[in-house]
Design an enzyme around this catalytic site. Structure first.
Site, PDB file in Angstrom:
ATOM      1  N   LYS A 295     -10.732  -0.688  -1.645  1.00  0.00           N
ATOM      2  CA  LYS A 295     -10.571  -1.562  -0.480  1.00  0.00           C
ATOM      3  C   LYS A 295     -11.787  -1.379   0.402  1.00  0.00           C
ATOM      4  O   LYS A 295     -12.320  -0.283   0.430  1.00  0.00           O
ATOM      5  CB  LYS A 295      -9.298  -1.173   0.273  1.00  0.00           C
ATOM      6  CG  LYS A 295      -8.031  -1.289  -0.595  1.00  0.00           C
ATOM      7  CD  LYS A 295      -6.824  -0.615   0.050  1.00  0.00           C
ATOM      8  CE  LYS A 295      -5.655  -0.599  -0.920  1.00  0.00           C
ATOM      9  NZ  LYS A 295      -4.465   0.090  -0.422  1.00  0.00           N
TER      10      LYS A 295
ATOM     11  N   ASP B  52       0.882  -1.158   0.000  1.00  0.00           N
ATOM     12  CA  ASP B  52       0.000   0.000   0.000  1.00  0.00           C
ATOM     13  C   ASP B  52       0.929   1.219   0.000  1.00  0.00           C
ATOM     14  O   ASP B  52       2.110   1.097   0.342  1.00  0.00           O
ATOM     15  CB  ASP B  52      -0.864  -0.036   1.274  1.00  0.00           C
ATOM     16  CG  ASP B  52      -1.628   1.259   1.468  1.00  0.00           C
ATOM     17  OD1 ASP B  52      -2.168   1.782   0.465  1.00  0.00           O
ATOM     18  OD2 ASP B  52      -1.670   1.762   2.617  1.00  0.00           O
ATOM     19  N   LEU B  53       0.412   2.378  -0.383  1.00  0.00           N
ATOM     20  CA  LEU B  53       1.284   3.554  -0.416  1.00  0.00           C
ATOM     21  C   LEU B  53       1.142   4.415   0.844  1.00  0.00           C
ATOM     22  O   LEU B  53       2.062   4.520   1.654  1.00  0.00           O
ATOM     23  CB  LEU B  53       0.960   4.387  -1.669  1.00  0.00           C
ATOM     24  CG  LEU B  53       1.580   5.780  -1.728  1.00  0.00           C
ATOM     25  CD1 LEU B  53       3.099   5.711  -1.739  1.00  0.00           C
ATOM     26  CD2 LEU B  53       1.084   6.524  -2.966  1.00  0.00           C
ATOM     27  N   ASP B  54      -0.062   5.021   0.982  1.00  0.00           N
ATOM     28  CA  ASP B  54      -0.248   5.981   2.073  1.00  0.00           C
ATOM     29  C   ASP B  54      -0.123   5.287   3.425  1.00  0.00           C
ATOM     30  O   ASP B  54      -0.897   4.389   3.739  1.00  0.00           O
ATOM     31  CB  ASP B  54      -1.635   6.628   1.963  1.00  0.00           C
ATOM     32  CG  ASP B  54      -1.761   7.458   0.685  1.00  0.00           C
ATOM     33  OD1 ASP B  54      -0.790   8.155   0.343  1.00  0.00           O
ATOM     34  OD2 ASP B  54      -2.818   7.386   0.030  1.00  0.00           O
TER      35      ASP B  54
ATOM     36  N   LYS C 105      -8.892   5.450   6.301  1.00  0.00           N
ATOM     37  CA  LYS C 105      -7.631   4.930   5.767  1.00  0.00           C
ATOM     38  C   LYS C 105      -7.894   3.812   4.753  1.00  0.00           C
ATOM     39  O   LYS C 105      -8.638   2.877   5.035  1.00  0.00           O
ATOM     40  CB  LYS C 105      -6.740   4.408   6.898  1.00  0.00           C
ATOM     41  CG  LYS C 105      -6.096   5.520   7.689  1.00  0.00           C
ATOM     42  CD  LYS C 105      -5.011   4.982   8.590  1.00  0.00           C
ATOM     43  CE  LYS C 105      -4.431   6.105   9.436  1.00  0.00           C
ATOM     44  NZ  LYS C 105      -3.685   5.591  10.575  1.00  0.00           N
ATOM     45  N   GLY C 106      -7.280   3.950   3.601  1.00  0.00           N
ATOM     46  CA  GLY C 106      -7.416   2.937   2.554  1.00  0.00           C
ATOM     47  C   GLY C 106      -8.675   3.094   1.714  1.00  0.00           C
ATOM     48  O   GLY C 106      -8.837   2.459   0.679  1.00  0.00           O
ATOM     49  N   ILE C 107      -9.602   3.943   2.177  1.00  0.00           N
ATOM     50  CA  ILE C 107     -10.909   4.097   1.512  1.00  0.00           C
ATOM     51  C   ILE C 107     -10.831   5.218   0.472  1.00  0.00           C
ATOM     52  O   ILE C 107     -10.172   6.229   0.705  1.00  0.00           O
ATOM     53  CB  ILE C 107     -11.969   4.473   2.576  1.00  0.00           C
ATOM     54  CG1 ILE C 107     -11.997   3.434   3.708  1.00  0.00           C
ATOM     55  CG2 ILE C 107     -13.341   4.686   1.981  1.00  0.00           C
ATOM     56  CD1 ILE C 107     -12.609   2.117   3.332  1.00  0.00           C
TER      57      ILE C 107
ATOM     58  N   SER D 253      -2.501   1.071  -4.440  1.00  0.00           N
ATOM     59  CA  SER D 253      -3.016   2.179  -3.645  1.00  0.00           C
ATOM     60  C   SER D 253      -4.350   2.634  -4.209  1.00  0.00           C
ATOM     61  O   SER D 253      -4.546   2.671  -5.425  1.00  0.00           O
ATOM     62  CB  SER D 253      -2.022   3.343  -3.692  1.00  0.00           C
ATOM     63  OG  SER D 253      -2.634   4.504  -3.187  1.00  0.00           O
ATOM     64  N   ALA D 254      -5.244   2.988  -3.299  1.00  0.00           N
ATOM     65  CA  ALA D 254      -6.558   3.482  -3.731  1.00  0.00           C
ATOM     66  C   ALA D 254      -6.460   4.936  -4.168  1.00  0.00           C
ATOM     67  O   ALA D 254      -7.411   5.505  -4.692  1.00  0.00           O
ATOM     68  CB  ALA D 254      -7.540   3.358  -2.576  1.00  0.00           C
TER      69      ALA D 254
ATOM     70  N   THR E  65       2.025   9.745   4.213  1.00  0.00           N
ATOM     71  CA  THR E  65       1.057  10.658   3.597  1.00  0.00           C
ATOM     72  C   THR E  65      -0.335  10.529   4.215  1.00  0.00           C
ATOM     73  O   THR E  65      -1.206  11.362   3.955  1.00  0.00           O
ATOM     74  CB  THR E  65       0.968  10.398   2.087  1.00  0.00           C
ATOM     75  OG1 THR E  65       1.076   8.992   1.890  1.00  0.00           O
ATOM     76  CG2 THR E  65       2.086  11.093   1.339  1.00  0.00           C
TER      77      THR E  65
ATOM     78  N   GLU F 119      -0.009  -3.379   4.500  1.00  0.00           N
ATOM     79  CA  GLU F 119      -1.044  -2.351   4.659  1.00  0.00           C
ATOM     80  C   GLU F 119      -1.017  -1.716   6.042  1.00  0.00           C
ATOM     81  O   GLU F 119      -0.647  -2.359   7.016  1.00  0.00           O
ATOM     82  CB  GLU F 119      -2.423  -3.021   4.518  1.00  0.00           C
ATOM     83  CG  GLU F 119      -3.044  -2.890   3.152  1.00  0.00           C
ATOM     84  CD  GLU F 119      -3.524  -1.479   2.827  1.00  0.00           C
ATOM     85  OE1 GLU F 119      -3.480  -0.606   3.714  1.00  0.00           O
ATOM     86  OE2 GLU F 119      -3.952  -1.253   1.685  1.00  0.00           O
ATOM     87  N   ASP F 120      -1.438  -0.457   6.103  1.00  0.00           N
ATOM     88  CA  ASP F 120      -1.568   0.186   7.419  1.00  0.00           C
ATOM     89  C   ASP F 120      -3.026   0.346   7.813  1.00  0.00           C
ATOM     90  O   ASP F 120      -3.328   0.801   8.910  1.00  0.00           O
ATOM     91  CB  ASP F 120      -0.897   1.562   7.419  1.00  0.00           C
ATOM     92  CG  ASP F 120      -1.652   2.550   6.539  1.00  0.00           C
ATOM     93  OD1 ASP F 120      -2.103   2.136   5.442  1.00  0.00           O
ATOM     94  OD2 ASP F 120      -1.795   3.719   6.934  1.00  0.00           O
TER      95      ASP F 120
ATOM     96  N   ASN G   1      -3.686   9.894  -6.537  1.00  0.00           N
ATOM     97  CA  ASN G   1      -2.452  10.681  -6.511  1.00  0.00           C
ATOM     98  C   ASN G   1      -1.199   9.804  -6.402  1.00  0.00           C
ATOM     99  O   ASN G   1      -0.079  10.328  -6.337  1.00  0.00           O
ATOM    100  CB  ASN G   1      -2.448  11.636  -5.309  1.00  0.00           C
ATOM    101  CG  ASN G   1      -3.489  12.734  -5.490  1.00  0.00           C
ATOM    102  OD1 ASN G   1      -3.426  13.509  -6.435  1.00  0.00           O
ATOM    103  ND2 ASN G   1      -4.479  12.763  -4.603  1.00  0.00           N
TER     104      ASN G   1
HETATM  105  C1  BG6 Z   1      -5.810   5.794   0.198  1.00  0.00           C
HETATM  106  C2  BG6 Z   1      -5.807   6.598   1.476  1.00  0.00           C
HETATM  107  O1  BG6 Z   1      -4.522   5.312  -0.047  1.00  0.00           O
HETATM  108  O2  BG6 Z   1      -6.205   6.605  -0.888  1.00  0.00           O
HETATM  109  C3  BG6 Z   1      -7.147   7.245   1.696  1.00  0.00           C
HETATM  110  O3  BG6 Z   1      -5.512   5.730   2.556  1.00  0.00           O
HETATM  111  C4  BG6 Z   1      -7.526   8.058   0.485  1.00  0.00           C
HETATM  112  O4  BG6 Z   1      -7.066   8.043   2.847  1.00  0.00           O
HETATM  113  C5  BG6 Z   1      -7.505   7.177  -0.737  1.00  0.00           C
HETATM  114  O5  BG6 Z   1      -8.811   8.563   0.662  1.00  0.00           O
HETATM  115  C6  BG6 Z   1      -7.824   7.943  -2.016  1.00  0.00           C
HETATM  116  O6  BG6 Z   1      -6.830   8.877  -2.251  1.00  0.00           O
HETATM  117  P1  BG6 Z   1      -6.931  10.079  -3.284  1.00  0.00           P
HETATM  118  O7  BG6 Z   1      -5.545  10.647  -3.255  1.00  0.00           O
HETATM  119  O8  BG6 Z   1      -7.265   9.455  -4.598  1.00  0.00           O
HETATM  120  O9  BG6 Z   1      -7.952  10.976  -2.751  1.00  0.00           O
END
Ligand code: BG6
Ligand code: MG
Length: 897
Positions: free
Chosen positions: A145, A9-11, A45-47, A114-115, A17, A169-170, A118
């Protein structure tokens, strides 16, 4: 289980981040006047972005239109984008890069799932986007996720089965997604939140635990054969195989049941010569449960395996058990990626009802043969052997496989009945233990380390041209090694001097005769290694034998002297004298190429080893500023070995003086003078007054290579160092820059070239420590000795009760014990290290000829009592006990002395 991919996972995993997402949402929520706290944030987180907004809006009374929601989500994203502008490569969280590098080295694929839309921007800012094999494009994913889609997409794109992937994953949603994808889930963060993870780490600094899981493979070795399989007992990827005489005799040995992957596998027993694995094949959609038990061992050129398949379900099952077989006869240098492959004819295959034979004639004209036999009739589907099992509930289907290997005109070994064979192997290991000294202490950890070491050593003993020679290590160095076999023999004198005898005989047999640039052979020189695979036989690699080692020859003399002290075997000494004299002549002439009194090396051939001491990696001799020293190189420890060799030979000549009194008398004095001169000059040339330590080496201009390293530690063992200087060396070796808490590092953590994960510039090598420990014992640095003893003993617990070739040099206070990913295990001089450590703490001094056995024991804090039985000195066996009583260490001999 074998793993081929790791999906990050990234964030919150690769970079911190997650806090930017929080800050951005917080800013938006404040503007909208909606209550938002860290607890709610945990759910985000992850959503995905829109789903996150919905969760935040749960705290609002107002209902928003889709258009409004899109507007606010975009607004949050704008805030978020501002935050991530500040990211730089320094923001990659600790441990990530280290883990990535190990994965790359091991050929494990990596991906980011990563979801976040960005993700590409963030990864680019962090400067690691190109490091991954695949990055999931979040904008193309339909379900976020906890749906598994992100992880499954990553797995498909790196070409690894989900069951063979690890997800990191975190977030709780992310862990759920990984589990639903059928992967192994590693949580990073709070175990209470990441309950469903298979393993939770505080942070990725602890990545060694992930490496541990990935590296799971099983090795069994006995004499010349060894097999390396994955955790299920299969040979599938290129790094596994059944090897014999530097050649891979089985490159595929892969068991499947109805083409299904097992659910669970567990290694139930693992010894050097035996492994037992239980594997469960379970199908969720029906109640079929099959259990497979595999048990295997190696005895005389044959690998034996028995398979027992049990139906644990309630109805009768028909199962197709297949064994995919192949033998590519690759040279081990090709498997290691050291030399490319030019080969002879294509291997031929013959299949019969109960056997498959692979045959191959190499460019060396040698025929190599793998015979795989079964005790059941089989049919074939391409390369697969198929057994059909009909299994009523609770019933078993069994079969056995024997894999025999031969080279040239070797006779095929007779195959024994499985259990008879197993008993024979067990018996031979027991006999070996009885042949060695027995040691029992009140410390269980030491006892099991000692036992494992005895077994490791036995399994590494090669039956080589009639001699029992410890191979250097499994898997890459399963051959006689000059330096390693000699050091292992030195370390093992106390437990079994017989090893030394055979090592000396083989070393003398292959002692150099002529000058040969390519193999670096020189008259009197002791070999570095002896190979006999196809590449060696055809001269593609110069190892049959190779002589590019500068320390094996003085070490040979050191061993001969010590062997004599332990055995008093004058006949043997006389027999070895011609070889010893040639070796001595080499040390004085070829060893010291510029006649300055120091031994220095420079490879004779471009393909030879750049560095010819034990730290033989190309970058192992570096100055404090990190610059690589130019050869000829005079290493500190080799001067120590030479000093010890001169002193030892002087003593041996004195003992032999009755053979040729006049001549020998001169030699004794001449050698003593030579030793004294070397000692004087060594202090002059190597001592660094400003650093209060000895230089690692002298370079081509006789300039000091001024790094602080473990090399001068060996000089304590050799006794070349004067008292005051010795104290400086000993103190430095256990100071924090050198001592990691798990052992003494190869290089000080203050040096520019220091890298705790390097092979020789900051890692910890048990054998290095054990020789230094003998040095501490020689000079009476008992407190120093105890520290090292306890550290290594504790480290052994982290390696399943065994000391590996080396491990990483991280500070104990900062990181958990971290394995070196491609360390050999078992490794002869690591296995024999506990023997040397024991000899050191017992302070044993022997002189078999005079019947002297004296002890000057100290006991580390971890041990209060030691019983030694059957320690052989000369013809006698000694039993004694050492005990701490009222804070004082006492000892008593039982018999013999
Ligand atoms: C996940 C984060 O990696 O990406 C979430 O844990 C975030 O917090 C989701 O909402 C979507 O990210 P973004 O950058 O597309 O808004
Ligand atoms: Mg010289």
């Amino acid at each position: 289980m074998h793993y081929g991919g790791v999906i990050f996972d990234l964030d919150g995993v690769i970079a911190d981040t997650a806090r930017f997402h929080y800050e951005a949402w917080k800013k938006l929520a404040d503007e909208l006047g909606i209550y938002f706290d860290k607890k709610t944030n945990e759910r985000l987180k992850g959503i995905g972005r829109m789903e996150s907004l919905d969760i935040i809006l749960e705290n609002s009374n107002i209902s928003y239109t889709l258009e409004q929601k899109k507007y606010y989500a975009e607004k949050k994203n704008e805030y978020y984008k501002q935050f991530i502008q500040t990211l730089t490569p320094d923001d990659v969280l600790p441990g990530v890069k280290e883990l990535m590098e190990i994965l790359k080295r091991k050929g494990i694929k990596t991906a980011v799932a990563s979801a976040s839309k960005n993700a590409p921007t963030v990864l680019n800012k962090l400067g690691i986007a190109s490091e991954f094999d695949y990055i999931v494009d979040a904008s193309r994913i339909r379900k976020g996720k906890p749906d598994p889609e992100l992880f499954l997409t990553a797995a498909i794109n790196i070409g690894v089965e989900p069951s063979e992937c690890i997800g990191i994953e975190d977030s709780a949603a992310g862990i759920e997604a990984i589990k639903r994808a059928g992967m192994f889930a590693v949580g990073v963060g709070d175990p209470k939140i990441l309950k469903k993870a298979d393993m939770v780490l505080k942070d990725l600094k602890d990545y060694g635990k992930i490496v541990d899981i990935i590296c799971e493979n099983i090795t069994i070795n006995n004499d010349r054969i060894f097999i390396v399989t994955d955790g299920k007992g299969n040979i599938k990827e290129d790094r596994y195989g059944l090897f014999y005489k530097d050649t891979r005799f089985l490159s595929k040995y892969d068991l499947e049941i109805d083409g299904k992957k097992p659910k669970l596998s567990k290694i139930t027993s693992e010894k050097n010569f035996l492994k037992e694995i239980s594997i469960e094949y379970k199908e969720d959609d029906n109640d079929r449960i099959l259990q497979m038990y595999r048990k295997s061992f190696i005895y005389e050129n044959t690998f034996y395996e028995s398979f027992v398949l049990k139906n644990c379900g309630l109805k009768t099952e028909i199962a197709n058990v297949t064994l995919d077989l192949d033998a590519d006869f690759k040279d081990i240098f090709d498997v290691r990626g050291f030399a490319g492959g030019i080969y002879g004819s294509k291997p031929g295959v013959q299949r019969e009802a109960r056997q498959v034979v692979f045959e191959y004639t190499g460019l060396d004209g040698v025929l190599r043969k793998t015979t795989v036999q079964f005790n059941q009739d089989a049919r074939y589907e391409k390369n697969k052997v198929v057994f059909m099992a009909e299994l009523p509930p609770n019933k078993v289907f069994t079969f056995e496989v024997h894999v025999n290997v031969t080279v040239g005109n070797e006779k095929k070994a007779t195959t024994l009945d499985f259990y008879e064979g197993l008993k024979t192997v067990e018996k031979s290991f027991n006999e070996w233990s009885m042949e060695c000294a027995e040691v029992i202490t009140d410390n269980e950890r030491f006892n099991s380390l000692y036992k494992r070491s005895i077994e490791d050593l036995r399994s590494l003993l090669l039956n080589y041209e009639g001699y029992r020679i410890p191979a250097a290590g499994i898997p890459w160095f399963a051959v006689p090694f000059g330096r390693d076999s000699i050091v292992c023999a030195v370390q093992s004198l106390m437990i079994n001097p017989g090893i030394a005898r055979d090592v000396l005989l083989l070393a003398a047999k292959y002692q150099g005769l002529k000058l040969d640039g390519r193999s670096e052979e020189e008259p009197g020189k002791i070999f570095h290694e002896i190979r006999e695979g196809e590449f060696t036989n055809t001269g593609m690699v110069p190892f049959g034998p190779y002589y590019g080692t500068h320390d094996a020859t003085p070490l040979f003399l050191v061993l001969l002297h010590k062997y004599y002290k332990w055995t008093g075997d004058i006949e043997f000494l006389r027999k070895m004298l011609p070889a010893a004299e040639k070796a001595l002549e080499w040390v004085i002439s070829y060893g010291d190429r510029d006649n300055d009194g120091f031994l220095e090396y420079m490879r004779a051939d471009e393909k030879g080893f750049t560095n010819q001491g034990w730290k033989d990696s190309e970058d192992s001799v570096r100055a404090s500023d990190g610059k690589i020293a130019s050869p000829p190189i005079a290493l500190a420890e080799i001067q120590g070995y030479a000093y010890d060799a001169y002193m030892g030979m002087a003593e041996l000549y004195k003992i032999l003086k009755d053979t040729d009194p006049g001549n020998i008398k001169d030699k004794v004095e001449a050698l003593k003078n030579k030793a004294a001169a070397l000692r004087r000059n060594f202090h002059k040339a190597f001592w660094m007054e400003d650093k209060k330590y000895f230089a690692e080496a002298l370079d081509r201009n006789k300039r000091q290579v001024d790094s602080i390293t473990s090399n001068p530690g060996h000089c304590l063992w050799s006794g070349i160092i004067d008292g005051v200087y010795a104290k400086y060396v000993a103190d430095r070796l256990i100071s924090p820059e050198m001592f990691s808490g798990w052992g003494i590092r190869t290089m000080s953590s203050k040096e520019a070239a220091y890298d705790p994960e390097s092979y020789h510039n900051g890692s910890v090598w048990p054998h290095d420590n054990s020789l230094i420990a003998l040095g501490f014992s020689r000079y009476g640095f008992w407190e120093h000795l105890k520290v090292v003893f306890d550290a290594l003993l504790e480290a052994s617990a982290g390696f399943h009760g065994r000391l590996p070739e080396l491990f990483c040099g991280y500070d104990k206070r900062e990181r958990p014990l971290t394995q070196y990913p491609v360390a050999c295990s078992p490794q002869a001089w690591a296995a024999a290290s506990p023997f040397a450590l024991l000899e050191a703490i017992l302070g044993i001094r022997v002189d078999a000829q005079k019947g002297i056995v004296s002890l000057d024991p100290t006991l580390p804090d971890s041990i209060n009592h030691i019983t030694v039985k059957r320690m052989r000195v000369g013809e006698k066996l000694y039993d004694f006990e050492v005990e701490r009583k009222n804070g004082k260490v006492e000892y008593s001999f039982k018999k013999g002395a």
